[in-house]
Design a protein around this motif. Structure first.
Motif, PDB file in Angstrom:
ATOM      1  N   ARG A 130       0.841  -1.205   0.000  1.00  0.00           N
ATOM      2  CA  ARG A 130       0.000   0.000   0.000  1.00  0.00           C
ATOM      3  C   ARG A 130       0.870   1.246   0.000  1.00  0.00           C
ATOM      4  NH1 ARG A 130      -4.109   2.512  -1.896  1.00  0.00           N
ATOM      5  NH2 ARG A 130      -5.116   3.906  -0.451  1.00  0.00           N
ATOM      6  N   ILE A 131       1.956   1.224   0.770  1.00  0.00           N
ATOM      7  CA  ILE A 131       2.885   2.361   0.794  1.00  0.00           C
ATOM      8  C   ILE A 131       3.458   2.578  -0.600  1.00  0.00           C
ATOM      9  CG2 ILE A 131       5.076   3.217   1.718  1.00  0.00           C
ATOM     10  CD1 ILE A 131       4.348   1.617   4.311  1.00  0.00           C
ATOM     11  N   ALA A 132       3.843   1.497  -1.263  1.00  0.00           N
ATOM     12  CA  ALA A 132       4.399   1.602  -2.616  1.00  0.00           C
ATOM     13  C   ALA A 132       3.370   2.192  -3.580  1.00  0.00           C
ATOM     14  CB  ALA A 132       4.867   0.236  -3.097  1.00  0.00           C
ATOM     15  N   GLU A 133       2.095   1.777  -3.482  1.00  0.00           N
ATOM     16  CA  GLU A 133       1.042   2.334  -4.335  1.00  0.00           C
ATOM     17  C   GLU A 133       0.904   3.834  -4.129  1.00  0.00           C
ATOM     18  OE1 GLU A 133      -2.364   0.145  -3.021  1.00  0.00           O
ATOM     19  OE2 GLU A 133      -2.116  -1.430  -4.522  1.00  0.00           O
ATOM     20  N   ILE A 134       0.928   4.264  -2.880  1.00  0.00           N
ATOM     21  CA  ILE A 134       0.766   5.685  -2.558  1.00  0.00           C
ATOM     22  C   ILE A 134       1.953   6.480  -3.092  1.00  0.00           C
ATOM     23  CG2 ILE A 134       0.686   7.364  -0.672  1.00  0.00           C
ATOM     24  CD1 ILE A 134      -0.945   5.181   0.882  1.00  0.00           C
ATOM     25  N   VAL A 135       3.147   5.960  -2.903  1.00  0.00           N
ATOM     26  CA  VAL A 135       4.342   6.658  -3.394  1.00  0.00           C
ATOM     27  C   VAL A 135       4.305   6.771  -4.915  1.00  0.00           C
ATOM     28  CG1 VAL A 135       6.855   6.487  -3.620  1.00  0.00           C
ATOM     29  CG2 VAL A 135       5.773   6.095  -1.404  1.00  0.00           C
ATOM     30  N   ARG A 136       3.899   5.699  -5.603  1.00  0.00           N
ATOM     31  CA  ARG A 136       3.800   5.757  -7.067  1.00  0.00           C
ATOM     32  C   ARG A 136       2.756   6.778  -7.499  1.00  0.00           C
ATOM     33  NH1 ARG A 136       4.515   0.108  -6.728  1.00  0.00           N
ATOM     34  NH2 ARG A 136       2.286  -0.222  -6.791  1.00  0.00           N
ATOM     35  N   ALA A 137       1.616   6.798  -6.821  1.00  0.00           N
ATOM     36  CA  ALA A 137       0.562   7.739  -7.170  1.00  0.00           C
ATOM     37  C   ALA A 137       1.004   9.184  -6.966  1.00  0.00           C
ATOM     38  CB  ALA A 137      -0.700   7.452  -6.336  1.00  0.00           C
ATOM     39  N   ILE A 138       1.667   9.444  -5.850  1.00  0.00           N
ATOM     40  CA  ILE A 138       2.152  10.793  -5.585  1.00  0.00           C
ATOM     41  C   ILE A 138       3.218  11.173  -6.592  1.00  0.00           C
ATOM     42  CG2 ILE A 138       3.433  12.214  -3.946  1.00  0.00           C
ATOM     43  CD1 ILE A 138       1.924  10.724  -1.707  1.00  0.00           C
ATOM     44  N   GLY A 139       4.086  10.215  -6.916  1.00  0.00           N
ATOM     45  CA  GLY A 139       5.135  10.481  -7.899  1.00  0.00           C
ATOM     46  C   GLY A 139       4.565  10.838  -9.263  1.00  0.00           C
ATOM     47  N   ALA A 140       3.431  10.249  -9.610  1.00  0.00           N
ATOM     48  CA  ALA A 140       2.802  10.539 -10.890  1.00  0.00           C
ATOM     49  C   ALA A 140       2.260  11.958 -10.937  1.00  0.00           C
ATOM     50  CB  ALA A 140       1.679   9.537 -11.163  1.00  0.00           C
ATOM     51  N   LEU A 141       1.888  12.493  -9.780  1.00  0.00           N
ATOM     52  CA  LEU A 141       1.327  13.837  -9.720  1.00  0.00           C
ATOM     53  C   LEU A 141       2.396  14.922  -9.598  1.00  0.00           C
ATOM     54  CD1 LEU A 141      -1.615  13.125  -7.272  1.00  0.00           C
ATOM     55  CD2 LEU A 141      -1.713  13.322  -9.757  1.00  0.00           C
TER      56      LEU A 141
END
Length: 142
Positions: A130-141
């Motif tokens: 879940r942490i990895a998903e959040i980091v990827r999502a934030i990185g995309a923004l």
């Protein structure tokens, strides 16, 4: 040429007999990500998928609140973010509020991700995936 219904079904959208659609979260995330591209508008993206703009805006709000995780954007180059780690002992570390945290302060196992004025705090029970998903999502923004 495929009809809109066939096109949407290919992406996993369930279209009921009365015309209502059930959109998988992965598809919602892809559509929301399209609205974040430079020059894109919510109205144009919504029209492309046969959505109402306010419905798409609701999905964007879910993404902002962390209830809809956007897919990571593939980049040709690496992008790094500063990370500060502490084992809880030793040096004083600055807290997010600017106050110093002393070694005697009560420690809590949590992760804090800060980008600009937005801070995401995750508890110790948060799964690594879940942490990895959040980091990827934030990185995309970013």
């Amino acid at each position: 040429m495929a009809t809109t219904g066939e096109f949407l079904r290919d992406y996993g959208v369930e279209i009921r007999g009365n015309g209502q659609r059930r959109w998988p979260d992965e598809v919602k995330a892809l559509i929301v990500a399209e609205t974040l591209k430079p020059g894109a508008t919510v109205n144009a993206v919504a029209a492309r998928y046969g959505l109402r703009a306010n419905h798409l805006s609701e999905w964007r709000g879910r993404a902002r609140d962390g209830r809809l995780v956007l897919s990571a954007v593939e980049y040709d180059s690496l992008c790094f973010a500063p990370v500060v780690m502490s084992d809880g002992g030793g040096a004083h570390m600055p807290a997010a509020s600017g106050e110093a945290v002393t070694p005697e302060a009560k420690l809590c196992a949590s992760i804090e991700i800060a980008i600009g004025q937005v801070t995401v705090r995750l508890g110790e029970e948060t799964r690594a995936g879940r942490i990895a998903e959040i980091v990827r999502a934030i990185g995309a923004l970013a």
